[in-house]
Design a protein around this motif. Structure first.
Motif, short mmCIF file in Angstrom:
data_model
loop_
_atom_site.label_atom_id
_atom_site.label_comp_id
_atom_site.label_asym_id
_atom_site.label_seq_id
_atom_site.Cartn_x
_atom_site.Cartn_y
_atom_site.Cartn_z
N PRO A 38 98.22 49.86 20.45
CA PRO A 38 99.82 50.37 20.11
C PRO A 38 100.51 48.46 20.38
CG PRO A 38 98.39 50.73 22.17
CD PRO A 38 97.51 50.31 21.13
N HIS A 42 107.44 55.29 28.26
CA HIS A 42 106.83 55.48 28.85
C HIS A 42 105.96 54.58 29.01
CE1 HIS A 42 108.19 59.79 28.28
NE2 HIS A 42 106.85 59.78 28.86
N THR A 96 104.48 61.93 27.29
CA THR A 96 104.91 60.77 26.04
C THR A 96 105.64 60.60 25.64
OG1 THR A 96 103.62 62.63 24.53
CG2 THR A 96 101.77 61.60 26.43
N GLY A 97 106.90 61.36 25.57
CA GLY A 97 107.90 61.57 25.27
C GLY A 97 107.54 61.44 23.34
N TYR A 98 106.46 61.58 23.01
CA TYR A 98 106.36 62.40 21.35
C TYR A 98 106.60 63.51 21.23
CZ TYR A 98 103.07 57.58 20.93
OH TYR A 98 103.17 56.28 20.40
N PRO A 99 106.94 63.59 20.51
CA PRO A 99 107.20 64.88 19.59
C PRO A 99 106.22 65.97 19.23
CG PRO A 99 109.38 62.67 18.87
CD PRO A 99 107.64 62.26 19.48
N ASP A 110 107.16 65.93 24.62
CA ASP A 110 106.07 66.57 25.62
C ASP A 110 106.46 65.18 26.45
OD1 ASP A 110 104.13 66.47 27.06
OD2 ASP A 110 102.94 64.82 25.37
N ASN A 161 112.25 57.43 23.93
CA ASN A 161 111.08 57.19 24.82
C ASN A 161 110.71 55.96 25.55
OD1 ASN A 161 108.61 57.28 22.96
ND2 ASN A 161 107.63 57.95 25.09
N GLN A 175 102.03 54.48 21.93
CA GLN A 175 103.64 53.42 21.61
C GLN A 175 103.48 53.60 23.01
OE1 GLN A 175 102.64 51.55 18.97
NE2 GLN A 175 104.99 51.19 19.41
N HIS A 222 98.54 61.02 15.38
CA HIS A 222 100.04 61.01 16.51
C HIS A 222 101.62 61.14 15.55
CE1 HIS A 222 97.74 61.22 20.07
NE2 HIS A 222 96.50 60.13 19.76
N LEU A 225 105.94 65.44 9.31
CA LEU A 225 106.48 64.49 9.32
C LEU A 225 105.51 63.28 9.51
CD1 LEU A 225 110.44 65.55 9.51
CD2 LEU A 225 109.05 65.82 7.25
N ASP A 226 105.98 62.22 8.90
CA ASP A 226 105.37 60.71 9.32
C ASP A 226 106.49 60.15 10.30
OD1 ASP A 226 104.35 58.35 8.92
OD2 ASP A 226 105.02 57.88 7.06
N MET A 227 107.22 60.33 11.17
CA MET A 227 107.79 60.02 11.83
C MET A 227 107.80 59.21 12.89
SD MET A 227 110.41 63.28 13.02
CE MET A 227 111.62 62.45 14.12
N ILE A 228 106.16 58.46 13.58
CA ILE A 228 106.06 58.07 14.21
C ILE A 228 105.57 56.87 14.42
CG2 ILE A 228 105.21 57.70 17.15
CD1 ILE A 228 107.68 59.77 16.42
N ALA A 229 105.81 56.01 14.61
CA ALA A 229 105.40 54.78 13.61
C ALA A 229 104.05 54.24 14.82
CB ALA A 229 105.48 52.90 14.17
N ASP A 230 102.66 54.47 14.06
CA ASP A 230 101.36 54.75 15.48
C ASP A 230 100.09 53.88 14.92
OD1 ASP A 230 100.30 56.21 17.77
OD2 ASP A 230 99.23 57.03 16.49
N PRO A 231 100.64 52.81 15.62
CA PRO A 231 99.10 51.51 15.21
C PRO A 231 98.42 52.04 15.87
CG PRO A 231 101.25 50.80 16.42
CD PRO A 231 101.67 52.25 16.16
N ASP A 232 97.41 51.41 15.29
CA ASP A 232 95.92 51.32 16.02
C ASP A 232 95.69 50.54 17.55
OD1 ASP A 232 94.66 52.82 13.81
OD2 ASP A 232 93.89 50.51 13.02
N ASN A 276 102.10 54.81 28.44
CA ASN A 276 101.28 55.20 27.27
C ASN A 276 100.08 54.46 26.39
OD1 ASN A 276 102.89 57.85 26.26
ND2 ASN A 276 104.19 56.82 25.06
#
Lengths: 352, 352
Positions: free
Chosen positions: A336, B82, A104-107, A101, B80, B91, A7, A327-334, B85
């Motif tokens: 949230p 959400h 989810t608002g995720y790019p 999207d 975003n 996140q 993600h 690109l590692d653009m979205i911080a996505d911890p296990d 999510n």
């Protein structure tokens, strides 16, 4: 550090990869496919979120954000317009864009859009001319031979069957550059010494000049009956290309009236001067060209939905082409809720 | 292909590099420095271009663009919101942002902003409390122990000298996570079983919960005189955290009234209910806390200028830290009018 999760990664299309994509598909095929995508989105125009661009003006230029959404996918473009940039050896217009999207608002994708804007602008112009220009048109005059000119010429060849382009620019070097770049691509290219000469025998005239002032690239006596005018320009308040009298004789077609009234050629007219929205012509809800003698004008300023169509087109080609980097653009911890813990674990991994 | 020019490259700060930057500088030092940057920009508040965020709403969330400019530098954030999510393991809030040069419109830096938003939100809260909370405050209640909680606790320790945080969340697992992450950082961390217990002895209460509904995290009887309330929440229309009666007893301080009236706690009040803009307190143009018994409320919703300050802070550390990668994002042909020629040369280089 630990590897980012799925993600966290956003595909990015660089300028280099965009050039490779265009070369891989071929300019003319890409123009045809982009025009079809844009036309399909114009056909479902009412369901889009529409808003005039969000502009930040300064004395030397403007920076704009152009968002839209079809309810499933969201897109926006960042674009600047700085006429003084050319003297510094910089592009007047640069751009990049993003798809996300809505659920989810995720790019979904980040992309260069300087090249892509040039392609979508030309594809939109040609698509509009397909609906508005006289049938069987083979000759186009091209006034202004800057960065957009070759793209316009090839889009009109691919989409409208143009066989001859007649070039004119106040700077002969621009015309020479354009003629050189178009050589050997199946177009009859004629370099002209005046706008009047460029207009000879042309049923379509494309104006695409960049000075930020009220210019009069076309005067009334230059435009005969039946001509389709594709006014592209680098539009903004205070910047027009056509004499007002031409507008008064023309059937005027626009993208999004609230934006075109501010930025387009029609800023010269009364706020209630009748115009037709192009999407309504495509959807069969409004008349296009009324007869062979009508002057039709596509008062193009560029709208967010065209960028959306172009971004979706590029996104649909990503998997096949592989022309992107992640690109590692979205911080996505296990977990949230554990953003801080992600930072702690990164520190622990660093120390280990 | 030929190498992109200097102008084509935009420094990009990935999540990984942002984590490295925070660890390199240290969380508390970064909070102190961010708070100083944000305070400095609040002090020159009138010269910024200000506009409410540009939101695209859907049934499940919102995607927003938040632009601003100080006339020299332009910045915007994509963010975003959400709430659903989290159930998908994503996140609630993700973000990225960009700085650009107003003089040319060219981007200066692209950066992840999920982490950076968490940092700037906490730094803004602590900076506001420095101006509004009673002097000598040592104990803070922290209601809502999600992704923002640890950042708030450490910002208040660094900027306001908080020595004890009292944690409460409707989910004990969130409290346990927060207590675990804060262990060994020089704070006395007390996990509580109710909001009332968390409030015991606290002169500052930070509310930071995320449900999209009219909730009442704090009721009137829970808030004694002299308390400073830092209402962070994930603000949006229809989402509040405080009972209306608390608002009516409080001196209310906000970032940008046109946005806070829509999104903040004060959406519960009349549109003309008096509020004070925080920047005016900092600039000495308005009174802050009137006396030791006043309840002060920072009704924080987050404003573009705080993101701008945070992006500029990160940008100023790029050269020293080297924690970025260059993205080939801006098409920059040698001759700015020859965008098509750049494509042709790329094709020729590919064929060679």
């Amino acid at each position: 550090m630990t590897a980012p999760s799925r993600h966290a990664l956003v595909p990015f299309v660089s300028v280099d990869n965009m050039m490779k994509l265009v070369l891989h598909i071929g300019v003319e095929r890409m123009m045809t496919e982009l025009a079809a995508e844009i036309e399909a989105d114009f056909l479902r125009w009412p369901l889009f979120d529409k808003t005039p661009r969000v502009a930040s003006h300064s004395e030397v230029g403007v920076i704009e954000l152009m968002p839209t959404s079809d309810g499933e996918t969201y897109g926006f473009k960042y674009v600047n317009g700085h006429p003084s940039n050319m003297k510094k050896g910089l592009q007047t217009v640069t751009a990049f864009g993003l798809l996300a999207d809505v659920a989810t608002g995720y790019p979904l994708m980040l992309s260069e859009m300087t090249l892509l804007t040039a392609l979508r602008t030309a594809a939109t112009s040609a698509m509009a001319a397909k609906w508005l220009a006289p049938k069987g048109t083979r000759v186009m005059a091209m006034i202004g031979n800057g960065a957009q000119a070759e793209f316009q010429a090839l889009a009109f060849k691919a989409v409208c069957g143009i066989a001859e382009v007649r070039l004119y620019d106040i700077d002969p070097a621009a015309t020479a550059k354009c003629a050189r770049n178009l050589a050997g691509r199946g177009l009859n290219v004629v370099s002209c010494n005046s706008a009047e000469q460029a207009m000879e025998g042309a049923q379509i005239v494309t104006t695409c000049t960049a000075d930020k002032q009220y210019a009069t690239i076309l005067t009334d006596n230059m435009v005969g009956s039946g001509v389709h005018i594709n006014a592209v320009g680098g539009d903004c308040p205070g910047k027009t290309e056509l004499h007002r009298d031409i507008l008064l004789r023309s059937g005027i077609f626009v993208e999004y009236p609230p934006q075109t009234r501010i930025e387009g050629e029609i800023q010269q007219l009364e706020a209630d001067h009748p115009v037709t929205e192009l999407w309504q012509v495509i959807a069969g809800q409004a008349e296009g060209r009324s007869d062979a003698r009508q002057i039709t004008l596509f008062d193009s300023v560029g709208f967010a939905i065209e960028d959306f169509s172009a971004l979706r087109y590029v996104h649909s080609r990503l998997k096949d082409s592989g022309l992107y980097q992640n690109l590692d653009m979205i911080a996505d911890p296990d977990d949230p809720r554990d953003l801080f813990g992600m930072l702690l674990r990164a520190g622990a991994a660093q120390a280990a």
